[in-house]
Motif scaffolding. Structure first.
Motif, PDB file in Angstrom:
ATOM      1  N   CYS A 146       0.829  -1.209   0.000  1.00 46.88           N
ATOM      2  CA  CYS A 146       0.000   0.000   0.000  1.00 46.88           C
ATOM      3  C   CYS A 146       0.861   1.256   0.000  1.00 46.88           C
ATOM      4  O   CYS A 146       0.522   2.248  -0.630  1.00 46.88           O
ATOM      5  N   VAL A 147       1.968   1.193   0.707  1.00 45.51           N
ATOM      6  CA  VAL A 147       2.859   2.353   0.773  1.00 45.51           C
ATOM      7  C   VAL A 147       3.488   2.607  -0.592  1.00 45.51           C
ATOM      8  O   VAL A 147       3.622   3.752  -1.030  1.00 45.51           O
ATOM      9  N   LEU A 148       3.841   1.532  -1.273  1.00 48.99           N
ATOM     10  CA  LEU A 148       4.385   1.674  -2.620  1.00 48.99           C
ATOM     11  C   LEU A 148       3.347   2.256  -3.564  1.00 48.99           C
ATOM     12  O   LEU A 148       3.653   3.067  -4.428  1.00 48.99           O
ATOM     13  N   ALA A 149       2.093   1.853  -3.388  1.00 49.98           N
ATOM     14  CA  ALA A 149       1.031   2.289  -4.292  1.00 49.98           C
ATOM     15  C   ALA A 149       0.673   3.750  -4.071  1.00 49.98           C
ATOM     16  O   ALA A 149       0.449   4.498  -5.019  1.00 49.98           O
ATOM     17  N   VAL A 150       0.586   4.159  -2.807  1.00 46.84           N
ATOM     18  CA  VAL A 150       0.158   5.527  -2.526  1.00 46.84           C
ATOM     19  C   VAL A 150       0.690   5.978  -1.155  1.00 46.84           C
ATOM     20  O   VAL A 150       0.006   5.890  -0.139  1.00 46.84           O
ATOM     21  N   GLY A 151       1.913   6.433  -1.170  1.00 51.11           N
ATOM     22  CA  GLY A 151       2.590   6.844   0.052  1.00 51.11           C
ATOM     23  C   GLY A 151       1.992   8.089   0.685  1.00 51.11           C
ATOM     24  O   GLY A 151       2.303   8.416   1.823  1.00 51.11           O
ATOM     25  N   GLU A 152       1.117   8.779  -0.061  1.00 52.39           N
ATOM     26  CA  GLU A 152       0.456   9.958   0.510  1.00 52.39           C
ATOM     27  C   GLU A 152      -0.614   9.571   1.530  1.00 52.39           C
ATOM     28  O   GLU A 152      -1.036  10.390   2.335  1.00 52.39           O
ATOM     29  N   VAL A 153      -1.068   8.312   1.459  1.00 55.03           N
ATOM     30  CA  VAL A 153      -2.172   7.879   2.316  1.00 55.03           C
ATOM     31  C   VAL A 153      -1.729   6.822   3.330  1.00 55.03           C
ATOM     32  O   VAL A 153      -2.230   6.782   4.447  1.00 55.03           O
ATOM     33  N   PHE A 154      -0.771   5.982   2.937  1.00 51.65           N
ATOM     34  CA  PHE A 154      -0.356   4.888   3.811  1.00 51.65           C
ATOM     35  C   PHE A 154       1.107   5.032   4.202  1.00 51.65           C
ATOM     36  O   PHE A 154       1.933   5.481   3.418  1.00 51.65           O
ATOM     37  N   ASP A 155       1.388   4.607   5.419  1.00 52.13           N
ATOM     38  CA  ASP A 155       2.770   4.552   5.895  1.00 52.13           C
ATOM     39  C   ASP A 155       2.877   3.264   6.715  1.00 52.13           C
ATOM     40  O   ASP A 155       1.882   2.563   6.923  1.00 52.13           O
ATOM     41  N   GLN A 156       4.072   2.946   7.167  1.00 48.49           N
ATOM     42  CA  GLN A 156       4.245   1.752   7.992  1.00 48.49           C
ATOM     43  C   GLN A 156       4.900   2.133   9.305  1.00 48.49           C
ATOM     44  O   GLN A 156       5.778   3.001   9.338  1.00 48.49           O
ATOM     45  N   ARG A 157       4.462   1.460  10.390  1.00 55.43           N
ATOM     46  CA  ARG A 157       5.086   1.705  11.687  1.00 55.43           C
ATOM     47  C   ARG A 157       6.540   1.258  11.632  1.00 55.43           C
ATOM     48  O   ARG A 157       6.838   0.184  11.096  1.00 55.43           O
ATOM     49  N   GLU A 158       7.399   2.079  12.197  1.00 57.85           N
ATOM     50  CA  GLU A 158       8.830   1.758  12.137  1.00 57.85           C
ATOM     51  C   GLU A 158       9.147   0.466  12.862  1.00 57.85           C
ATOM     52  O   GLU A 158       9.978  -0.328  12.428  1.00 57.85           O
ATOM     53  N   VAL A 177       0.736  -1.251   8.905  1.00 57.94           N
ATOM     54  CA  VAL A 177       0.251  -0.065   8.195  1.00 57.94           C
ATOM     55  C   VAL A 177      -0.191   1.043   9.154  1.00 57.94           C
ATOM     56  O   VAL A 177      -0.752   0.796  10.221  1.00 57.94           O
ATOM     57  N   ARG A 178       0.082   2.265   8.766  1.00 58.60           N
ATOM     58  CA  ARG A 178      -0.423   3.458   9.447  1.00 58.60           C
ATOM     59  C   ARG A 178      -1.182   4.266   8.412  1.00 58.60           C
ATOM     60  O   ARG A 178      -0.668   4.501   7.320  1.00 58.60           O
ATOM     61  N   LEU A 179      -2.371   4.672   8.774  1.00 59.30           N
ATOM     62  CA  LEU A 179      -3.176   5.469   7.857  1.00 59.30           C
ATOM     63  C   LEU A 179      -2.873   6.942   8.089  1.00 59.30           C
ATOM     64  O   LEU A 179      -2.992   7.441   9.206  1.00 59.30           O
ATOM     65  N   LEU A 180      -2.466   7.629   7.033  1.00 61.07           N
ATOM     66  CA  LEU A 180      -2.110   9.043   7.170  1.00 61.07           C
ATOM     67  C   LEU A 180      -3.323   9.939   7.018  1.00 61.07           C
ATOM     68  O   LEU A 180      -3.365  11.038   7.552  1.00 61.07           O
ATOM     69  N   ASP A 225      -7.853   6.432  -7.583  1.00 62.15           N
ATOM     70  CA  ASP A 225      -7.478   5.233  -8.334  1.00 62.15           C
ATOM     71  C   ASP A 225      -6.328   4.499  -7.657  1.00 62.15           C
ATOM     72  O   ASP A 225      -6.314   3.269  -7.586  1.00 62.15           O
ATOM     73  N   ARG A 226      -5.371   5.262  -7.148  1.00 61.66           N
ATOM     74  CA  ARG A 226      -4.210   4.623  -6.517  1.00 61.66           C
ATOM     75  C   ARG A 226      -4.594   3.966  -5.199  1.00 61.66           C
ATOM     76  O   ARG A 226      -4.054   2.923  -4.838  1.00 61.66           O
ATOM     77  N   VAL A 227      -5.538   4.576  -4.475  1.00 61.48           N
ATOM     78  CA  VAL A 227      -5.981   3.963  -3.216  1.00 61.48           C
ATOM     79  C   VAL A 227      -6.757   2.678  -3.513  1.00 61.48           C
ATOM     80  O   VAL A 227      -6.592   1.669  -2.822  1.00 61.48           O
ATOM     81  N   ARG A 228      -7.589   2.700  -4.556  1.00 64.89           N
ATOM     82  CA  ARG A 228      -8.291   1.467  -4.939  1.00 64.89           C
ATOM     83  C   ARG A 228      -7.297   0.375  -5.318  1.00 64.89           C
ATOM     84  O   ARG A 228      -7.470  -0.790  -4.996  1.00 64.89           O
ATOM     85  N   ARG A 229      -6.251   0.774  -6.011  1.00 63.86           N
ATOM     86  CA  ARG A 229      -5.225  -0.196  -6.405  1.00 63.86           C
ATOM     87  C   ARG A 229      -4.533  -0.755  -5.163  1.00 63.86           C
ATOM     88  O   ARG A 229      -4.264  -1.954  -5.069  1.00 63.86           O
ATOM     89  N   ALA A 230      -4.246   0.107  -4.218  1.00 60.72           N
ATOM     90  CA  ALA A 230      -3.604  -0.347  -2.974  1.00 60.72           C
ATOM     91  C   ALA A 230      -4.476  -1.389  -2.275  1.00 60.72           C
ATOM     92  O   ALA A 230      -3.985  -2.416  -1.800  1.00 60.72           O
ATOM     93  N   ALA A 231      -5.786  -1.125  -2.228  1.00 64.39           N
ATOM     94  CA  ALA A 231      -6.692  -2.085  -1.599  1.00 64.39           C
ATOM     95  C   ALA A 231      -6.685  -3.403  -2.356  1.00 64.39           C
ATOM     96  O   ALA A 231      -6.734  -4.482  -1.757  1.00 64.39           O
ATOM     97  N   ALA A 232      -6.593  -3.319  -3.680  1.00 64.47           N
ATOM     98  CA  ALA A 232      -6.630  -4.531  -4.503  1.00 64.47           C
ATOM     99  C   ALA A 232      -5.367  -5.371  -4.339  1.00 64.47           C
ATOM    100  O   ALA A 232      -5.421  -6.600  -4.394  1.00 64.47           O
ATOM    101  N   CYS A 246      -3.350  -5.393  -1.659  1.00 64.92           N
ATOM    102  CA  CYS A 246      -3.040  -5.763  -0.277  1.00 64.92           C
ATOM    103  C   CYS A 246      -3.247  -7.264  -0.088  1.00 64.92           C
ATOM    104  O   CYS A 246      -4.359  -7.763  -0.262  1.00 64.92           O
ATOM    105  N   PRO A 247      -2.194  -8.002   0.270  1.00 67.03           N
ATOM    106  CA  PRO A 247      -2.310  -9.461   0.356  1.00 67.03           C
ATOM    107  C   PRO A 247      -3.190  -9.941   1.504  1.00 67.03           C
ATOM    108  O   PRO A 247      -3.676 -11.073   1.476  1.00 67.03           O
ATOM    109  N   SER A 248      -3.418  -9.104   2.489  1.00 67.35           N
ATOM    110  CA  SER A 248      -4.223  -9.550   3.635  1.00 67.35           C
ATOM    111  C   SER A 248      -5.608  -8.911   3.651  1.00 67.35           C
ATOM    112  O   SER A 248      -6.350  -9.073   4.618  1.00 67.35           O
TER     113      SER A 248
END
Ligand code: SF4
Length: 71
Positions: free
Chosen positions: A16-28, A33-36, A46-53, A55-57
């Motif tokens: 998700c971070v790769l797909a749309v780093g403006e919306v998702f981040d990861q806890r160090e 996932v951390r939602l921004l 479109d990029r957020v929909r792609r991120a949802a698609a 996401c393996p989990s």
């Protein structure tokens, strides 16, 4: 459009971070996932929909504003 994440399901793959780093981040500490931002601006939809698609989990849920308001 609104987006939510289920941190219990997240396996920290970072897709998700790769797909749309403006919306998702990861806890160090563990990569979960951390939602921004919950509200998704039109230009990122479109990029957020792609991120949802990709996401393996299936930890990402996307809803239209009307659905989000209805609960
Ligand atoms: S793509 Fe899914 S599993 Fe991977 S970090 Fe994002 S929410 Fe977590």
């Amino acid at each position: 459009m609104r987006v939510t994440v289920d941190q219990e399901r997240c396996i920290g793959s970072g897709m998700c971070v790769l797909a749309v780093g403006e919306v998702f981040d990861q806890r160090e500490e563990d990569g979960v996932v951390r939602l921004l931002r919950e509200d998704v601006p039109d230009e990122l939809r479109d990029r957020v929909r792609r991120a949802a698609a990709v996401c393996p989990s299936r930890a990402i849920t996307v809803r239209r504003d009307a659905e989000a308001q209805a609960g």
